[in-house]
Write a protein that holds these residues in place. Structure first.
Motif, PDB file in Angstrom:
ATOM      1  N   GLU A 160      44.261 -16.270  -3.438  1.00  0.00           N
ATOM      2  CA  GLU A 160      43.735 -18.345  -3.920  1.00  0.00           C
ATOM      3  C   GLU A 160      42.692 -18.757  -2.558  1.00  0.00           C
ATOM      4  OE1 GLU A 160      47.754 -19.968  -4.940  1.00  0.00           O
ATOM      5  OE2 GLU A 160      48.704 -18.746  -3.274  1.00  0.00           O
ATOM      6  N   ASP A 161      42.630 -20.040  -3.226  1.00  0.00           N
ATOM      7  CA  ASP A 161      41.427 -20.789  -1.828  1.00  0.00           C
ATOM      8  C   ASP A 161      42.281 -21.841  -1.982  1.00  0.00           C
ATOM      9  OD1 ASP A 161      39.376 -21.903  -0.791  1.00  0.00           O
ATOM     10  OD2 ASP A 161      37.569 -20.587  -3.009  1.00  0.00           O
ATOM     11  N   LYS A 162      43.049 -22.306  -1.230  1.00  0.00           N
ATOM     12  CA  LYS A 162      43.539 -24.017  -1.551  1.00  0.00           C
ATOM     13  C   LYS A 162      42.863 -24.620  -0.721  1.00  0.00           C
ATOM     14  CE  LYS A 162      47.473 -22.683  -2.909  1.00  0.00           C
ATOM     15  NZ  LYS A 162      48.168 -22.601  -4.064  1.00  0.00           N
ATOM     16  N   GLY A 163      42.207 -24.262  -0.249  1.00  0.00           N
ATOM     17  CA  GLY A 163      40.596 -25.398   0.317  1.00  0.00           C
ATOM     18  C   GLY A 163      39.800 -26.171  -1.036  1.00  0.00           C
ATOM     19  N   HIS A 164      39.015 -24.990  -1.603  1.00  0.00           N
ATOM     20  CA  HIS A 164      38.769 -25.561  -2.762  1.00  0.00           C
ATOM     21  C   HIS A 164      38.810 -25.963  -4.116  1.00  0.00           C
ATOM     22  CE1 HIS A 164      35.987 -24.894  -7.025  1.00  0.00           C
ATOM     23  NE2 HIS A 164      35.364 -24.368  -6.310  1.00  0.00           N
ATOM     24  N   GLU A 165      41.009 -25.644  -4.700  1.00  0.00           N
ATOM     25  CA  GLU A 165      41.971 -26.809  -4.869  1.00  0.00           C
ATOM     26  C   GLU A 165      41.728 -28.172  -4.751  1.00  0.00           C
ATOM     27  OE1 GLU A 165      45.296 -23.736  -5.433  1.00  0.00           O
ATOM     28  OE2 GLU A 165      44.177 -22.311  -6.136  1.00  0.00           O
ATOM     29  N   ALA A 166      41.880 -27.988  -3.068  1.00  0.00           N
ATOM     30  CA  ALA A 166      42.745 -29.482  -2.155  1.00  0.00           C
ATOM     31  C   ALA A 166      41.592 -30.637  -3.117  1.00  0.00           C
ATOM     32  CB  ALA A 166      42.904 -29.329  -0.450  1.00  0.00           C
ATOM     33  N   MET A 167      39.753 -29.755  -2.853  1.00  0.00           N
ATOM     34  CA  MET A 167      39.234 -30.815  -2.984  1.00  0.00           C
ATOM     35  C   MET A 167      38.382 -31.132  -4.831  1.00  0.00           C
ATOM     36  SD  MET A 167      35.494 -31.910  -2.402  1.00  0.00           S
ATOM     37  CE  MET A 167      35.525 -31.902  -0.123  1.00  0.00           C
ATOM     38  N   THR A 168      39.305 -30.263  -5.246  1.00  0.00           N
ATOM     39  CA  THR A 168      38.330 -29.568  -6.677  1.00  0.00           C
ATOM     40  C   THR A 168      40.236 -31.584  -7.235  1.00  0.00           C
ATOM     41  OG1 THR A 168      38.196 -28.010  -6.827  1.00  0.00           O
ATOM     42  CG2 THR A 168      38.966 -29.065  -8.717  1.00  0.00           C
ATOM     43  N   ALA A 169      40.599 -31.017  -6.800  1.00  0.00           N
ATOM     44  CA  ALA A 169      42.619 -32.219  -6.989  1.00  0.00           C
ATOM     45  C   ALA A 169      42.004 -33.639  -6.404  1.00  0.00           C
ATOM     46  CB  ALA A 169      43.294 -31.404  -6.306  1.00  0.00           C
ATOM     47  N   ALA A 170      41.643 -33.938  -5.431  1.00  0.00           N
ATOM     48  CA  ALA A 170      40.680 -34.757  -4.980  1.00  0.00           C
ATOM     49  C   ALA A 170      39.369 -35.718  -5.267  1.00  0.00           C
ATOM     50  CB  ALA A 170      40.306 -34.714  -3.083  1.00  0.00           C
ATOM     51  N   LEU A 171      38.749 -34.764  -5.773  1.00  0.00           N
ATOM     52  CA  LEU A 171      37.017 -34.828  -7.028  1.00  0.00           C
ATOM     53  C   LEU A 171      37.528 -35.770  -8.209  1.00  0.00           C
ATOM     54  CD1 LEU A 171      34.912 -32.646  -5.101  1.00  0.00           C
ATOM     55  CD2 LEU A 171      35.011 -34.775  -5.343  1.00  0.00           C
ATOM     56  N   ALA A 172      38.977 -35.117  -9.017  1.00  0.00           N
ATOM     57  CA  ALA A 172      39.177 -35.206  -9.928  1.00  0.00           C
ATOM     58  C   ALA A 172      40.178 -36.293 -10.151  1.00  0.00           C
ATOM     59  CB  ALA A 172      40.165 -33.995 -10.863  1.00  0.00           C
ATOM     60  N   THR A 173      41.266 -36.014  -9.219  1.00  0.00           N
ATOM     61  CA  THR A 173      41.702 -37.749  -9.154  1.00  0.00           C
ATOM     62  C   THR A 173      40.278 -39.534  -8.798  1.00  0.00           C
ATOM     63  OG1 THR A 173      44.117 -37.160  -8.457  1.00  0.00           O
ATOM     64  CG2 THR A 173      43.128 -39.064  -7.583  1.00  0.00           C
ATOM     65  N   ALA A 174      39.973 -39.010  -7.864  1.00  0.00           N
ATOM     66  CA  ALA A 174      39.056 -39.870  -7.496  1.00  0.00           C
ATOM     67  C   ALA A 174      37.898 -40.432  -8.689  1.00  0.00           C
ATOM     68  CB  ALA A 174      37.857 -39.562  -6.183  1.00  0.00           C
ATOM     69  N   SER A 175      37.773 -39.160 -10.034  1.00  0.00           N
ATOM     70  CA  SER A 175      36.960 -39.429 -10.680  1.00  0.00           C
ATOM     71  C   SER A 175      37.516 -40.414 -12.386  1.00  0.00           C
ATOM     72  CB  SER A 175      37.326 -38.746 -11.244  1.00  0.00           C
ATOM     73  OG  SER A 175      36.152 -37.932 -12.762  1.00  0.00           O
ATOM     74  N   ALA A 176      39.262 -39.578 -11.883  1.00  0.00           N
ATOM     75  CA  ALA A 176      39.537 -40.457 -13.145  1.00  0.00           C
ATOM     76  C   ALA A 176      40.105 -41.908 -12.977  1.00  0.00           C
ATOM     77  CB  ALA A 176      41.522 -40.320 -12.907  1.00  0.00           C
ATOM     78  N   LEU A 177      39.750 -42.321 -11.463  1.00  0.00           N
ATOM     79  CA  LEU A 177      40.480 -43.546 -10.676  1.00  0.00           C
ATOM     80  C   LEU A 177      39.273 -44.742 -10.755  1.00  0.00           C
ATOM     81  CD1 LEU A 177      42.453 -43.236  -8.324  1.00  0.00           C
ATOM     82  CD2 LEU A 177      42.972 -44.084  -9.641  1.00  0.00           C
ATOM     83  N   ALA A 178      37.960 -43.727 -10.918  1.00  0.00           N
ATOM     84  CA  ALA A 178      36.736 -44.647 -10.966  1.00  0.00           C
ATOM     85  C   ALA A 178      35.809 -45.795 -11.873  1.00  0.00           C
ATOM     86  CB  ALA A 178      35.903 -43.654 -11.189  1.00  0.00           C
ATOM     87  N   PRO A 179      37.271 -45.707 -12.684  1.00  0.00           N
ATOM     88  CA  PRO A 179      36.919 -47.386 -13.259  1.00  0.00           C
ATOM     89  C   PRO A 179      37.981 -47.868 -13.039  1.00  0.00           C
ATOM     90  CG  PRO A 179      37.609 -45.233 -15.342  1.00  0.00           C
ATOM     91  CD  PRO A 179      37.986 -44.841 -13.492  1.00  0.00           C
ATOM     92  N   TYR A 180      38.579 -48.003 -12.136  1.00  0.00           N
ATOM     93  CA  TYR A 180      40.003 -48.915 -10.943  1.00  0.00           C
ATOM     94  C   TYR A 180      39.222 -48.894  -9.857  1.00  0.00           C
ATOM     95  CZ  TYR A 180      41.499 -47.226 -15.717  1.00  0.00           C
ATOM     96  OH  TYR A 180      42.037 -46.900 -16.246  1.00  0.00           O
ATOM     97  N   PRO A 181      38.662 -49.741  -9.875  1.00  0.00           N
ATOM     98  CA  PRO A 181      37.328 -50.171  -8.105  1.00  0.00           C
ATOM     99  C   PRO A 181      38.690 -50.316  -7.106  1.00  0.00           C
ATOM    100  CG  PRO A 181      36.267 -51.729  -9.886  1.00  0.00           C
ATOM    101  CD  PRO A 181      37.390 -50.570 -10.531  1.00  0.00           C
ATOM    102  N   LEU A 182      38.664 -50.848  -6.071  1.00  0.00           N
ATOM    103  CA  LEU A 182      39.586 -51.718  -4.840  1.00  0.00           C
ATOM    104  C   LEU A 182      38.486 -52.414  -4.623  1.00  0.00           C
ATOM    105  CD1 LEU A 182      39.975 -48.845  -2.526  1.00  0.00           C
ATOM    106  CD2 LEU A 182      41.814 -49.596  -4.242  1.00  0.00           C
TER     107      LEU A 182
END
Length: 155
Positions: A133-155
């Motif tokens: 497994e490559d948990k570093g890759h998975e953690a980055m992918t999850a963070a970027l996917a979530t950032a992407s999903a939230l991009a239309p909703y800025p803070l």
């Protein structure tokens, strides 16, 4: 590498920035985790800043300090079970702290904290040559996917 059940992730258009907050204990495993996270970011065109802290306990405070300056944070660390309750305390504190950072900041926090019984388990998850497994890759992918999903909703 095992990715059973892993989703296909498509990122929104964007120029994402990510802080990689990484512990320093267990050098070989940490280098594998960091490499995996940086590869995932490069594949997605995201820019990263690496911030090193002493151990996994310190991940939360570092992530909290930098979260507002980035689109996401990826926390990487490893805790190996020993003969005392120290393992339980550090794992619980780091997990709870990183969750709090995500909720309080409104920023995704990729969870790349390995909590293993032994070094062999950690190496097998670190994205090293021969790792399953490559948990570093998975953690980055999850963070970027979530950032992407939230991009239309800025803070």
């Amino acid at each position: 590498m095992a990715h059973s059940g892993a989703p296909d992730i498509t990122l929104a258009e964007g120029d994402f920035t990510v802080a990689i907050v990484a512990a320093s204990w267990h050098t070989e495993v940490m280098e594998g985790l960091i490499d995996g996270a940086q590869r995932a970011a490069a594949d997605a065109g995201a820019r990263t800043t690496l911030i090193r802290v002493p151990g996994s306990f310190e991940l939360s405070v570092a992530a909290a300090r930098v979260a507002e300056h980035f689109d996401a944070v990826v926390a990487l660390g490893v805790v190996i079970r020993g003969g005392t309750p120290h393992f339980d305390y550090v794992c619980s504190a780091a997990t709870d702290g990183l969750n709090r950072v995500a909720i309080d900041s409104g920023r995704p926090v990729g969870f790349g904290l390995l909590t293993c019984d032994n070094e062999e388990q950690a190496r097998d998850r670190a994205g090293l040559e021969g790792s399953r497994e490559d948990k570093g890759h998975e953690a980055m992918t999850a963070a970027l996917a979530t950032a992407s999903a939230l991009a239309p909703y800025p803070l």
